[in-house]
Design a protein around this motif. Structure first.
Motif, PDB file in Angstrom:
ATOM      1  N   THR A  29       0.829  -1.203   0.000  1.00 20.45           N
ATOM      2  CA  THR A  29       0.000   0.000   0.000  1.00 20.45           C
ATOM      3  C   THR A  29       0.866   1.257   0.000  1.00 20.45           C
ATOM      4  OG1 THR A  29      -1.757  -1.173   1.162  1.00 20.45           O
ATOM      5  CG2 THR A  29      -1.828   1.224   1.235  1.00 20.45           C
ATOM      6  N   ARG A  51      -6.848  10.420  -7.316  1.00 21.08           N
ATOM      7  CA  ARG A  51      -7.920   9.549  -6.831  1.00 21.08           C
ATOM      8  C   ARG A  51      -9.209   9.793  -7.604  1.00 21.08           C
ATOM      9  NH1 ARG A  51      -8.440  11.315  -1.349  1.00 21.08           N
ATOM     10  NH2 ARG A  51     -10.345  10.097  -1.341  1.00 21.08           N
ATOM     11  N   LEU A 149      -8.262  -9.822  -1.527  1.00 24.16           N
ATOM     12  CA  LEU A 149      -8.189  -8.380  -1.776  1.00 24.16           C
ATOM     13  C   LEU A 149      -9.555  -7.717  -1.657  1.00 24.16           C
ATOM     14  CD1 LEU A 149      -5.587  -8.260  -4.687  1.00 24.16           C
ATOM     15  CD2 LEU A 149      -5.251  -7.625  -2.273  1.00 24.16           C
ATOM     16  N   ASP A 150     -10.591  -8.390  -2.125  1.00 27.70           N
ATOM     17  CA  ASP A 150     -11.939  -7.843  -1.993  1.00 27.70           C
ATOM     18  C   ASP A 150     -12.327  -7.743  -0.516  1.00 27.70           C
ATOM     19  OD1 ASP A 150     -14.282  -6.780  -3.278  1.00 27.70           O
ATOM     20  OD2 ASP A 150     -15.311  -8.647  -2.740  1.00 27.70           O
ATOM     21  N   ARG A 153     -10.479  -4.808   0.984  1.00 30.40           N
ATOM     22  CA  ARG A 153     -11.115  -3.551   0.539  1.00 30.40           C
ATOM     23  C   ARG A 153     -12.381  -3.284   1.341  1.00 30.40           C
ATOM     24  NH1 ARG A 153     -15.293  -2.510  -2.003  1.00 30.40           N
ATOM     25  NH2 ARG A 153     -15.590  -4.641  -2.704  1.00 30.40           N
ATOM     26  N   GLU A 154     -13.211  -4.303   1.510  1.00 30.32           N
ATOM     27  CA  GLU A 154     -14.450  -4.145   2.281  1.00 30.32           C
ATOM     28  C   GLU A 154     -14.151  -3.802   3.734  1.00 30.32           C
ATOM     29  OE1 GLU A 154     -16.915  -7.610   1.836  1.00 30.32           O
ATOM     30  OE2 GLU A 154     -17.137  -7.308  -0.325  1.00 30.32           O
ATOM     31  N   ALA A 156     -11.536  -2.291   4.932  1.00 32.49           N
ATOM     32  CA  ALA A 156     -11.038  -0.919   5.009  1.00 32.49           C
ATOM     33  C   ALA A 156     -12.176   0.088   4.837  1.00 32.49           C
ATOM     34  CB  ALA A 156      -9.963  -0.687   3.936  1.00 32.49           C
ATOM     35  N   ALA A 157     -13.127  -0.220   3.962  1.00 31.54           N
ATOM     36  CA  ALA A 157     -14.270   0.673   3.740  1.00 31.54           C
ATOM     37  C   ALA A 157     -15.155   0.783   4.975  1.00 31.54           C
ATOM     38  CB  ALA A 157     -15.081   0.209   2.541  1.00 31.54           C
TER      39      ALA A 157
END
Length: 160
Positions: A29, A51, A149-150, A153-154, A156-157
């Motif tokens: 990251t 972004r 990875l999905d 991502r979830e 972190a969201a």
């Protein structure tokens, strides 16, 4: 003759392979963030502009229109901040405001092909290397990578 184990190796062994992967993900990251910052710097852009372009290209790839409000929500910006980003990108020739395809009363933001080409010129070699790395994995491994990875991502969201 016994080998000496460093404090870092001992700590990593105690943490387990999961934490090793977490630390590796953090390092990835950081490297990707630095790469993006170099792109922004070389092109006289703010990191938020990069972004925004990524969000617009993702929407384009998905065949979705992106309103200023939706872009702001994606970036976590208020209306004034979103307008400032769009204005900067529009002045630089990276985006344009156009009428929506389905609702002509609606104004949407589209990424200009020149911005796509600029991004491809800079990020293309890195993307190519990543694709080559992925080609070394079978379908089962790719599914595991995708799922992991999905999930990250979830997570972190949701982490607020």
């Amino acid at each position: 003759m016994s080998e000496m184990i460093t404090a870092e190796e001992h700590r990593m062994a105690a943490e387990g392979p999961e934490m090793e992967i977490v630390h590796l993900l953090r390092a990835v990251t950081v490297e990707l963030s630095l790469h993006s910052a170099r792109f922004a710097n070389r092109n006289g852009m703010h990191p938020t502009d990069v972004r925004a372009l990524i969000a617009l290209m993702d929407a384009r790839r998905a065949g979705e229109e992106m309103s200023a409000g939706r872009l702001g929500g994606t970036l976590g910006l208020n209306s004034a901040g979103t307008t400032a980003v769009i204005d900067r990108l529009e002045r630089a020739g990276h985006v344009r405001r156009v009428r929506g395809r389905t609702d002509r009363r609606r104004v949407v933001v589209e990424v200009d092909e020149r911005a796509v080409e600029l991004g491809q010129a800079f990020f293309g070699p890195l993307i190519g290397r990543v694709v080559e790395l992925l080609r070394g994995h079978d379908e089962r491994e790719l599914a595991a990578i995708r799922s992991f990875l999905d999930g990250v991502r979830e997570a972190a969201a949701e982490a607020d």
